[in-house]
Write a protein that holds these residues in place. Structure first.
Motif, PDB file in Angstrom:
ATOM      1  N   LEU A   1     -23.983  -2.921 -38.971  1.00  0.00           N
ATOM      2  CA  LEU A   1     -24.037  -2.365 -40.323  1.00  0.00           C
ATOM      3  C   LEU A   1     -22.824  -2.747 -41.161  1.00  0.00           C
ATOM      4  CD1 LEU A   1     -25.676   1.131 -39.793  1.00  0.00           C
ATOM      5  CD2 LEU A   1     -26.725  -1.065 -40.296  1.00  0.00           C
ATOM      6  N   LEU A   2     -21.694  -3.056 -40.533  1.00  0.00           N
ATOM      7  CA  LEU A   2     -20.543  -3.539 -41.293  1.00  0.00           C
ATOM      8  C   LEU A   2     -20.856  -4.902 -41.898  1.00  0.00           C
ATOM      9  CD1 LEU A   2     -17.643  -3.254 -42.285  1.00  0.00           C
ATOM     10  CD2 LEU A   2     -16.895  -4.264 -40.116  1.00  0.00           C
ATOM     11  N   GLU A   3     -21.432  -5.808 -41.113  1.00  0.00           N
ATOM     12  CA  GLU A   3     -21.820  -7.125 -41.642  1.00  0.00           C
ATOM     13  C   GLU A   3     -22.832  -6.971 -42.779  1.00  0.00           C
ATOM     14  OE1 GLU A   3     -23.401  -9.137 -38.264  1.00  0.00           O
ATOM     15  OE2 GLU A   3     -21.425  -9.665 -37.475  1.00  0.00           O
ATOM     16  N   GLN A   4     -23.779  -6.077 -42.595  1.00  0.00           N
ATOM     17  CA  GLN A   4     -24.784  -5.831 -43.633  1.00  0.00           C
ATOM     18  C   GLN A   4     -24.116  -5.320 -44.905  1.00  0.00           C
ATOM     19  OE1 GLN A   4     -28.084  -3.501 -42.212  1.00  0.00           O
ATOM     20  NE2 GLN A   4     -28.798  -3.062 -44.272  1.00  0.00           N
ATOM     21  N   PHE A   5     -23.167  -4.388 -44.771  1.00  0.00           N
ATOM     22  CA  PHE A   5     -22.434  -3.867 -45.918  1.00  0.00           C
ATOM     23  C   PHE A   5     -21.686  -4.991 -46.632  1.00  0.00           C
ATOM     24  CE2 PHE A   5     -18.386  -2.434 -47.638  1.00  0.00           C
ATOM     25  CZ  PHE A   5     -18.795  -1.469 -48.547  1.00  0.00           C
ATOM     26  N   VAL A   6     -20.991  -5.822 -45.862  1.00  0.00           N
ATOM     27  CA  VAL A   6     -20.234  -6.935 -46.456  1.00  0.00           C
ATOM     28  C   VAL A   6     -21.183  -7.878 -47.196  1.00  0.00           C
ATOM     29  CG1 VAL A   6     -18.836  -8.976 -45.927  1.00  0.00           C
ATOM     30  CG2 VAL A   6     -18.310  -6.782 -44.839  1.00  0.00           C
ATOM     31  N   ASN A   7     -22.282  -8.253 -46.564  1.00  0.00           N
ATOM     32  CA  ASN A   7     -23.236  -9.173 -47.203  1.00  0.00           C
ATOM     33  C   ASN A   7     -23.829  -8.604 -48.480  1.00  0.00           C
ATOM     34  OD1 ASN A   7     -22.880 -11.096 -45.199  1.00  0.00           O
ATOM     35  ND2 ASN A   7     -24.607 -10.363 -43.992  1.00  0.00           N
ATOM     36  N   GLU A   8     -24.092  -7.305 -48.503  1.00  0.00           N
ATOM     37  CA  GLU A   8     -24.705  -6.681 -49.676  1.00  0.00           C
ATOM     38  C   GLU A   8     -23.715  -6.459 -50.816  1.00  0.00           C
ATOM     39  OE1 GLU A   8     -26.522  -3.074 -48.321  1.00  0.00           O
ATOM     40  OE2 GLU A   8     -28.063  -4.136 -47.175  1.00  0.00           O
ATOM     41  N   ASN A   9     -22.426  -6.338 -50.512  1.00  0.00           N
ATOM     42  CA  ASN A   9     -21.472  -5.936 -51.542  1.00  0.00           C
ATOM     43  C   ASN A   9     -20.431  -6.982 -51.922  1.00  0.00           C
ATOM     44  OD1 ASN A   9     -22.038  -2.946 -52.112  1.00  0.00           O
ATOM     45  ND2 ASN A   9     -22.159  -3.113 -49.897  1.00  0.00           N
ATOM     46  N   TYR A  10     -20.310  -8.050 -51.139  1.00  0.00           N
ATOM     47  CA  TYR A  10     -19.242  -9.021 -51.392  1.00  0.00           C
ATOM     48  C   TYR A  10     -19.380  -9.706 -52.744  1.00  0.00           C
ATOM     49  CZ  TYR A  10     -15.712 -12.525 -50.640  1.00  0.00           C
ATOM     50  OH  TYR A  10     -14.597 -13.301 -50.777  1.00  0.00           O
ATOM     51  N   LYS A  11     -20.576 -10.039 -53.140  1.00  0.00           N
ATOM     52  CA  LYS A  11     -20.787 -10.754 -54.413  1.00  0.00           C
ATOM     53  C   LYS A  11     -20.291  -9.944 -55.609  1.00  0.00           C
ATOM     54  CE  LYS A  11     -24.313 -13.003 -57.206  1.00  0.00           C
ATOM     55  NZ  LYS A  11     -25.728 -13.345 -57.349  1.00  0.00           N
ATOM     56  N   ASN A  12     -20.589  -8.657 -55.634  1.00  0.00           N
ATOM     57  CA  ASN A  12     -20.218  -7.817 -56.774  1.00  0.00           C
ATOM     58  C   ASN A  12     -18.834  -7.192 -56.646  1.00  0.00           C
ATOM     59  OD1 ASN A  12     -22.679  -8.207 -58.157  1.00  0.00           O
ATOM     60  ND2 ASN A  12     -23.654  -6.656 -56.886  1.00  0.00           N
ATOM     61  N   PHE A  13     -18.339  -7.042 -55.419  1.00  0.00           N
ATOM     62  CA  PHE A  13     -17.069  -6.359 -55.198  1.00  0.00           C
ATOM     63  C   PHE A  13     -16.195  -7.108 -54.180  1.00  0.00           C
ATOM     64  CE2 PHE A  13     -20.434  -3.226 -56.008  1.00  0.00           C
ATOM     65  CZ  PHE A  13     -19.968  -2.666 -57.188  1.00  0.00           C
ATOM     66  N   PRO A  14     -15.884  -8.373 -54.436  1.00  0.00           N
ATOM     67  CA  PRO A  14     -15.171  -9.150 -53.414  1.00  0.00           C
ATOM     68  C   PRO A  14     -13.795  -8.598 -53.065  1.00  0.00           C
ATOM     69  CG  PRO A  14     -15.212 -10.334 -55.505  1.00  0.00           C
ATOM     70  CD  PRO A  14     -16.118  -9.151 -55.648  1.00  0.00           C
TER      71      PRO A  14
END
Length: 73
Positions: A30-43
């Protein structure tokens, strides 16, 4: 869905172990999923979270002051 807890090897270190929930069906934690979902908007924020988790694992440990505590009723 079936979940298990796995130690995150790159974030865990001599000071603390960092664990993530892992979804067996998605083959992703779920950490990887969180990073993938949020990195684009909140790097910057995502990088800061990962940096802090790595610091907890390798340098400071999991100090109580890093977390919100719940008051008992």
């Amino acid at each position: 869905m079936t979940y298990c807890i796995q130690k995150h090897p790159s974030l865990s270190g001599k000071s603390a172990s960092i664990y993530c929930l892992y979804c067996e069906e998605d083959k992703k934690n779920l950490l990887e999923q969180f990073v993938n979902e949020n990195y684009k908007n909140f790097p910057y924020e995502v990088k800061d979270i990962l940096k802090r988790l790595k610091s907890i694992g390798h340098k400071t440990g999991a100090r109580e002051s890093f977390f919100k505590t719940m008051k008992e009723n």
